[in-house]
Enzyme design. Structure first.
Site, PDB file in Angstrom:
ATOM      1  N   ASP A 294     -41.399 -16.528   3.390  1.00  0.00           N
ATOM      2  CA  ASP A 294     -41.348 -16.021   2.018  1.00  0.00           C
ATOM      3  C   ASP A 294     -41.890 -17.045   1.029  1.00  0.00           C
ATOM      4  OD1 ASP A 294     -39.364 -17.896   1.942  1.00  0.00           O
ATOM      5  OD2 ASP A 294     -37.764 -16.530   1.357  1.00  0.00           O
ATOM      6  N   SER A 295     -41.911 -16.671  -0.237  1.00  0.00           N
ATOM      7  CA  SER A 295     -42.547 -17.512  -1.253  1.00  0.00           C
ATOM      8  C   SER A 295     -41.670 -18.666  -1.706  1.00  0.00           C
ATOM      9  CB  SER A 295     -42.918 -16.657  -2.466  1.00  0.00           C
ATOM     10  OG  SER A 295     -41.751 -16.215  -3.144  1.00  0.00           O
ATOM     11  N   GLY A 296     -40.355 -18.461  -1.704  1.00  0.00           N
ATOM     12  CA  GLY A 296     -39.454 -19.470  -2.258  1.00  0.00           C
ATOM     13  C   GLY A 296     -39.157 -19.248  -3.721  1.00  0.00           C
ATOM     14  N   GLY A 297     -39.811 -18.266  -4.328  1.00  0.00           N
ATOM     15  CA  GLY A 297     -39.601 -18.020  -5.750  1.00  0.00           C
ATOM     16  C   GLY A 297     -38.187 -17.589  -6.084  1.00  0.00           C
ATOM     17  N   PHE A 298     -37.594 -16.758  -5.220  1.00  0.00           N
ATOM     18  CA  PHE A 298     -36.229 -16.297  -5.471  1.00  0.00           C
ATOM     19  C   PHE A 298     -35.249 -17.457  -5.432  1.00  0.00           C
ATOM     20  CE2 PHE A 298     -32.115 -14.771  -3.883  1.00  0.00           C
ATOM     21  CZ  PHE A 298     -31.790 -13.861  -4.888  1.00  0.00           C
TER      22      PHE A 298
ATOM     23  N   GLY B  96     -40.141  -8.626  -7.189  1.00  0.00           N
ATOM     24  CA  GLY B  96     -39.343  -8.502  -8.396  1.00  0.00           C
ATOM     25  C   GLY B  96     -38.558  -7.216  -8.505  1.00  0.00           C
TER      26      GLY B  96
ATOM     27  N   CYS C 253     -25.106   1.834  22.101  1.00  0.00           N
ATOM     28  CA  CYS C 253     -24.650   3.223  22.125  1.00  0.00           C
ATOM     29  C   CYS C 253     -24.517   3.761  23.547  1.00  0.00           C
ATOM     30  CB  CYS C 253     -25.603   4.097  21.312  1.00  0.00           C
ATOM     31  SG  CYS C 253     -25.527   3.775  19.532  1.00  0.00           S
TER      32      CYS C 253
ATOM     33  N   CYS D  68     -28.620   7.982  19.756  1.00  0.00           N
ATOM     34  CA  CYS D  68     -29.295   6.691  19.849  1.00  0.00           C
ATOM     35  C   CYS D  68     -29.374   6.217  21.302  1.00  0.00           C
ATOM     36  CB  CYS D  68     -28.557   5.654  19.004  1.00  0.00           C
ATOM     37  SG  CYS D  68     -29.273   4.001  19.060  1.00  0.00           S
TER      38      CYS D  68
ATOM     39  N   ASP E 240     -38.832  -6.018   4.171  1.00  0.00           N
ATOM     40  CA  ASP E 240     -37.902  -6.983   4.757  1.00  0.00           C
ATOM     41  C   ASP E 240     -36.577  -6.877   4.035  1.00  0.00           C
ATOM     42  OD1 ASP E 240     -37.147  -9.635   3.018  1.00  0.00           O
ATOM     43  OD2 ASP E 240     -39.032  -8.754   2.335  1.00  0.00           O
TER      44      ASP E 240
ATOM     45  N   CYS F 224     -30.007   3.004  22.201  1.00  0.00           N
ATOM     46  CA  CYS F 224     -29.877   1.546  22.289  1.00  0.00           C
ATOM     47  C   CYS F 224     -28.806   1.149  23.293  1.00  0.00           C
ATOM     48  CB  CYS F 224     -29.593   0.944  20.920  1.00  0.00           C
ATOM     49  SG  CYS F 224     -27.874   1.022  20.389  1.00  0.00           S
TER      50      CYS F 224
ATOM     51  N   GLN G  46     -46.093  -9.189  -9.809  1.00  0.00           N
ATOM     52  CA  GLN G  46     -44.938  -9.269 -10.696  1.00  0.00           C
ATOM     53  C   GLN G  46     -45.244  -8.501 -11.980  1.00  0.00           C
ATOM     54  OE1 GLN G  46     -41.982 -10.271 -10.053  1.00  0.00           O
ATOM     55  NE2 GLN G  46     -42.248 -11.466  -8.164  1.00  0.00           N
TER      56      GLN G  46
ATOM     57  N   ASP H 114     -44.275 -17.412  -6.358  1.00  0.00           N
ATOM     58  CA  ASP H 114     -44.313 -16.567  -7.549  1.00  0.00           C
ATOM     59  C   ASP H 114     -43.148 -16.906  -8.466  1.00  0.00           C
ATOM     60  OD1 ASP H 114     -42.416 -15.645  -5.749  1.00  0.00           O
ATOM     61  OD2 ASP H 114     -42.590 -13.568  -6.395  1.00  0.00           O
TER      62      ASP H 114
ATOM     63  N   HIS I 217     -27.542  -2.825  17.268  1.00  0.00           N
ATOM     64  CA  HIS I 217     -27.703  -1.392  17.005  1.00  0.00           C
ATOM     65  C   HIS I 217     -28.439  -1.142  15.692  1.00  0.00           C
ATOM     66  CE1 HIS I 217     -26.815   2.849  16.279  1.00  0.00           C
ATOM     67  NE2 HIS I 217     -26.425   2.471  15.073  1.00  0.00           N
TER      68      HIS I 217
END
Length: 392
Positions: free
Chosen positions: A60-64, A208, A301, A296, A258, A298, A181, A138, A326
């Site tokens: 990720d950008s690291g902005g958050f 954003g 389940c 399901c 994500d 998986c 943004q 950002d 799951h």
């Protein structure tokens, strides 16, 4: 994309992620740079070798984290508008939690990225980590904020992408994505989209959002941005993980998402099912011998009952691990079904069927299938019409 801040999905092994069909995970640049450190990762051959994983990686950008750090740093006397400049920013990391607990003293280490080396160091972290997709730094502002701060952040994001591009030394190995943004302002969003498209990047993200705005506003911004971004390049809506949002944003033309939601909600004893969510901690689950989701396929389940997992989620870490498996399986299958419905030409039917399940009011009182919050929306019909118009 499942989120693994430090190169791992909590509670799941590499082999389990491969069983689920996970092709890419997101790592957090800030956390990886601090522990195990970008230098160690680089010495060991990059994050792929460090994790022993052949899957694709995105950082990720690291902005958050930057904005969050500033908002939590009153001792630095930095406000969101005054403490951040084009050339310097603080990152704040709680390295001594035990001191807070034992002495009630808050101590923090500050990763100072000052003057001329701010973005240079940030890009060095990303290059050393070695992800396949790296997000440009950002300036993130919550969508609930109004005023000149939104415009300032948008223009700063455009200036920063130029610095990131200049510092990018491995364009044939790592794909640098820009982030759109501009808050909820359509004019600012349009300016940012045009500015990024002019730079001809490998991919683009819509950032954003998911910060407190209503669904209609959220979807309208996504619709505006995806309509203006190139169709032949990835369009990534950041921080979005609710199944309903993924279905709607896919109809609007987005490709990537994500969120920590599937695994985080699993750690609280909640499973994702077609009707919504299943609260496994609820007492009604104690004697329920059905699987989490009878439809399901998986591993969870097929082998475990709701009653068994109910016993685990209240006392044993295995419960959250099984639910994480799951939930990620559910999200991967949803993504595959979305893809297939688009390719095979029955996406409209898929959306209608999905929304009908989400709006069913069934078994809520006993903690069984609690529907997604499919609020009345003036924009949802437009989503379906938009998709049909694109086909024509």
């Amino acid at each position: 994309m499942p989120v693994g801040p430090q190169g791992t999905i909590k509670g799941l092994t590499k082999n389990q992620l491969e069983e689920i069909g996970c092709q890419i995970i997101l790592g957090n640049t800030y956390h990886l740079a601090l522990r195990p450190t970008s230098e160690l990762i680089d010495e060991l051959g990059g994050l792929h070798k460090f994790m022993n994983s052949p899957r694709a990686l995105l950082t990720d950008s690291g902005g958050f984290q930057m904005i969050l750090s500033l908002s939590l740093s009153p001792s630095l006397s930095l406000s969101l508008s005054e403490g951040l400049s084009d050339d310097s920013n603080y990152f704040r990391y709680p390295c001594c939690i035990w001191l807070i607990l034992l002495k009630r003293v808050s101590r923090f280490s500050h990763l100072w990225m000052g003057s001329q080396c701010s973005l240079r160091l940030k890009n060095q972290f990303k290059f050393k980590i070695g992800a396949d997709i790296i997000m440009a730094l950002d300036d993130v502002v919550r969508t609930t904020i109004t005023g000149p701060r939104i415009e300032e952040a948008m223009y700063r994001t455009l200036r920063w992408i130029d610095r990131c591009m200049a510092a990018h030394k491995r364009p044939h190995e790592q794909n640098l994505f820009g982030i759109v943004q501009g808050g909820l302002d359509p004019v600012l969003r349009d300016i940012c989209v045009k500015g990024l498209v002019e730079r001809n990047l490998p991919g683009y993200a819509i950032g954003g959002l998911a910060g407190g705005e209503d669904k209609d506003s959220f979807w309208r911004v996504v619709a505006q941005c995806t309509a203006a971004l190139p169709e032949d390049k990835p369009r990534y809506v950041m921080g979005v993980g609710y199944p309903l949002d993924i279905v709607v944003c896919s109809a609007l033309g987005a490709d990537m998402y994500d969120c920590v939601y599937p695994t985080r909600t699993a750690r609280f004893g909640t499973a994702l099912v077609p009707e919504g969510v299943l609260k496994l901690k609820h007492q009604a689950m104690a004697t329920d011998i059905r699987p989490i989701d009878p439809t399901c396929d998986c591993m969870v389940c097929k082998n475990y009952t709701r009653a068994y997992i109910h016993c685990l989620v209240t006392k044993d870490a295995m419960g959250s691990q099984l639910l994480s498996y799951h939930n990620l399986y559910y999200m991967m299958k949803l993504s595959r079904d979305l893809h297939s419905s688009i390719i095979e030409g029955w996406f409209l039917e898929f959306v209608c069927k999905f929304c009908r399940k989400c709006s069913q009011k069934v078994m809520c009182r006993n903690g069984f299938a609690m529907p997604w919050r499919l609020q009345e929306s003036t924009f949802l019909p437009v989503v379906i019409l938009s998709h049909e118009a694109k086909k024509v």
